[in-house]
Each structure stands twice: as C-alpha cells, then as structure tokens.
Design an enzyme around this catalytic site. Structure first.
Site: not given
Ligand SMILES: [Zn+2]
Length: 400
Positions: A83, A85, A116, A150-151, A368
């Site tokens: 992903h 995003d 990520d 995805e997030e 994150h």
């Molecule tokens: Zn991820």
C-alpha cells in the site's frame, strides 16, 4: 486523478533508496493518493509493465485509487502486494524533520511511510525492475497489487482490487506482501499467517436509583464486573503449532455517571479478541455468549453484540514457497527468520483467498510513530532478498 503525475523520472527506480524518497515525498495520507500511485505507474510503465489504475467507490466513503501492474503473460504469476497510503504524521512540531521530505542522516531515511510501507514497496519494485532488466525473457509474470486504502477502512482497497483482477481473469500463484515484519533486524521474521480480530459490545441493564435506597435500584456495575470476570477467568485456548493463545482485552468500560449518590441505569464495555486458527468469528461469538449466559444466570440482564469482521485467522502452511522465502532471507542476512503469525491484521487476510501469501518487509519499530524511519542498509537488504526470491522462483518455474 492525481495532479502530481510526473512526466518523467530524474532518478533510476532500480535504486530502492531514491525510489523510497520519491514515494515519501508524495503526501498520501489515507484516502489521498498524493501522487504516489501515479509515480509507481510511471516507473512500472517505463519498465514494460502494463499498468491499470482502478478507482473504487462506496456510498459515504471517499473514492480510492489503486494500481495493478503486470509484466509477462504466462504463469506462474508472482504477486507483490503493498500500500502507498500512510497514517497522518500527527504533531508536526514533534518531528525532528519534515515527515514528507525524506531526509537521510547517518544512514537512516526519515519520513512518514519509511517503514510502513513505502520503503518495503520501493525495495520490491526496485528488485523486480533489476530482475526483469537482466532477464527480459524470464518465464512467468510479475504483478503488483498496490492500494491506497490499507491504513483506512480497507473497503475500497485490496479486497476490491483482488475481486477486480479476478473478474478480468487474472490468476495468482504466490504473493509476497511487503509489510514491515521485522521487530529489530532484517533476519528476524517472516509472517506466514495472521490472527483474526473480533470486537464485542456488552451492555448490562440495571435500575437507576438512590445509593441510600439500594433495595429500590439495581446496580448494573455489579453485573458487569461478574460478566467481565467470567470472560477473563479461563484462557480461550492454549495456542496452536503456529499461533499464540487467543487473547481477549477489555478496551473500554463506561458508566458515565457524574453523581456519587446515584446508582446508574446502565454499564457498557467493549472488548477485542485476537484469535488463532482454532476459531472462526462465529464459533468464538458462540463461546463468548455461552460464558456470559452461565455467569449471568437469572440475575444479570445484558445484551451482547459483535461488530462485523473480515479479519479471520489464517495460516499459509509451511512448504516449498515459505521455505523459498526463508532461504532468501537467510542467504542475504546469514540468519534463518522465524515463521510468525503475531501482530495485527494485514491485507494478507484478503490475499490468502486467492493464493498463498507470505509477508516480509523492513524493521517496523517506528511504524506510525513520530520520526518514522528506515535504515538504508535494510532497504538494500530487502531489495536483495526480493531479487534473490524472484530469481529462485522463476528458475524453479523454468525447470518445473
Ligand atoms: Zn502497512
């Protein structure tokens, strides 16, 4: 569509570091595309991939852009999923660098999505490019399934992209998903499955009244304590060969009563269960309902409901493909990775309905977080592992 479609590239996308930087500079906080998928489209088209950019919609939700790319027309089809995003950067003043400037300092690349998972995706794109440039007549196909959702709610992303590809007759043989799987070092861990997730909402009804006249009231907190104790009393299971024991956590407990002399009318609790391959959401809900029924007897009035979930537990059985991934990691890092099913859910739970899927990516320690970052050396290692895996995979296909 994106307003930032690059006309041409001023760097070589076979270099995972510059490609990661270029992706981080696209501010693709879910649901914004931010130019990230457009960039990948330009990169992959230039290398001979056919690129599609389906947009998916759902009433009441923002439209989401996605990308599907493929090179080769024959099987086997090796899919790389990911992903573009990212989660919001949070407090900008807490960052030591602009989260979208992709600065490098001391061998470390900083930015939202560094681990990520723009770093992981970039390393895999670079590996595929390097492999195909050197092997233009390689057997089989390489495909990319990349979503911008995805997030977020993950409704207009991988689920629909897989269905879209399936209806076009695309068939996948094996998938590598580039989520950050490693706790500390690139040799730590590949993921061969994920636990499922089920959220329950419990309400206990009482009768509101004066604390000084309890015989005229009924305190729902007393019943709630009894029910939650029953849920917590015995483990759900002892774990399985590849999974930890299932775990229930009460995540909130609310009465909302500001008065000290009032017995409240109602108490509410929410719990979330991360469950292993012994359970389905249905069998687990039945077990929870049984425990509540026994604990409540005739005295506690309650309601239980479960949120709809698409997060089931799944396992990609260790076999030749899992071994091939582990071999590639070991060859590049000198250490054999653990086969794990720990952590949260991922899009692998959707991919597994189409083909076996294994997850491997960079070190996820700062995902994150403020100052999210990835070591340059780890991006290089991931590119090498992926390249080795592609070479081994298609060599085996040729000899099969
Ligand atoms: Zn991820």
């Amino acid at each position: 569509m994106s307003q930032t479609t690059p006309a041409s590239l001023d760097f070589d996308p076979a270099d995972p570091v510059t490609l990661t930087q270029a992706l981080i500079r696209c501010p693709s906080v879910t649901p914004a595309e931010g130019g990230a998928l457009a960039l990948l489209g330009v990169v992959l088209s230039a290398e001979g991939f056919s690129v599609e950019r389906p947009v998916f919609s759902e009433p009441g939700m923002p439209d989401i852009e996605n990308l599907y790319a493929r090179i080769g027309s024959e099987g086997p089809v090796f899919v790389i999923a990911g992903h573009t995003d990212v989660v919001p950067p949070g407090d900008l003043t807490a960052w030591t660098r602009d989260p979208f400037s992709a600065e490098i300092e001391g061998g470390v690349l900083y930015g939202r999505g560094a681990c990520d998972m723009k770093g992981g995706l970039a390393a895999m794109v670079s590996a595929a490019i390097r492999y195909r440039r050197a092997n233009p007549d390689a057997p089989g196909s390489i495909a990319f399934l990349v979503t911008g959702d995805e997030e977020g709610p993950a409704v207009n992303g991988t689920v629909k992209l897989l269905d879209w590809a399936d209806r076009r007759g695309e068939r996948f043989d094996h998938c590598l998903l580039g989520e950050p799987t490693n706790p500390a070092a690139m040799s730590d861990m590949i993921k061969i499955g994920r636990r499922g997730s089920l959220t329950g909402k419990l309400t206990v009804q009482g009768i509101q009244g004066h604390v000084g006249y309890p015989h005229l009231a009924q305190n729902p907190i007393r019943g709630m304590v009894r029910l939650l104790a029953a849920l917590d009393a015995a483990p759900l299971d002892a774990g399985t060969e590849h999974f930890d024991p299932s775990n229930l956590e009460v995540t909130t407990l609310d009465v909302g009563n500001p008065a000290t002399n009032v017995i409240p009318a109602q108490a509410r609790a929410v719990f979330n269960i991360r469950f292993n391959d012994l359970w389905t959401p249905q069998t687990l809900a039945t077990e929870i309902e049984r425990r509540l029924r026994e604990a409540a007897g005739n005295t506690v009035r309650y309601e239980i409901s479960f949120e709809p979930t698409n997060a089931v537990a799944f396992l990609t059985q260790p076999g030749p493909f899992v071994a091939m991934v582990a071999d590639a990691v070991e060859a590049e890092t000198g250490k054999r990775p653990a086969l794990s099913t720990t952590g949260g859910t991922s899009d692998a739970r959707f991919i597994k309905n189409y083909c076996p899927v294994v997850e491997y990516g960079v070190v996820g320690q700062t995902m994150h977080q403020i100052d999210e970052r990835v070591a340059i050396a780890d991006l290089v290692t991931l590119e090498r592992v992926t390249h080795r895996l592609l070479a081994t995979y298609f060599a085996a296909a040729q000899h099969a």
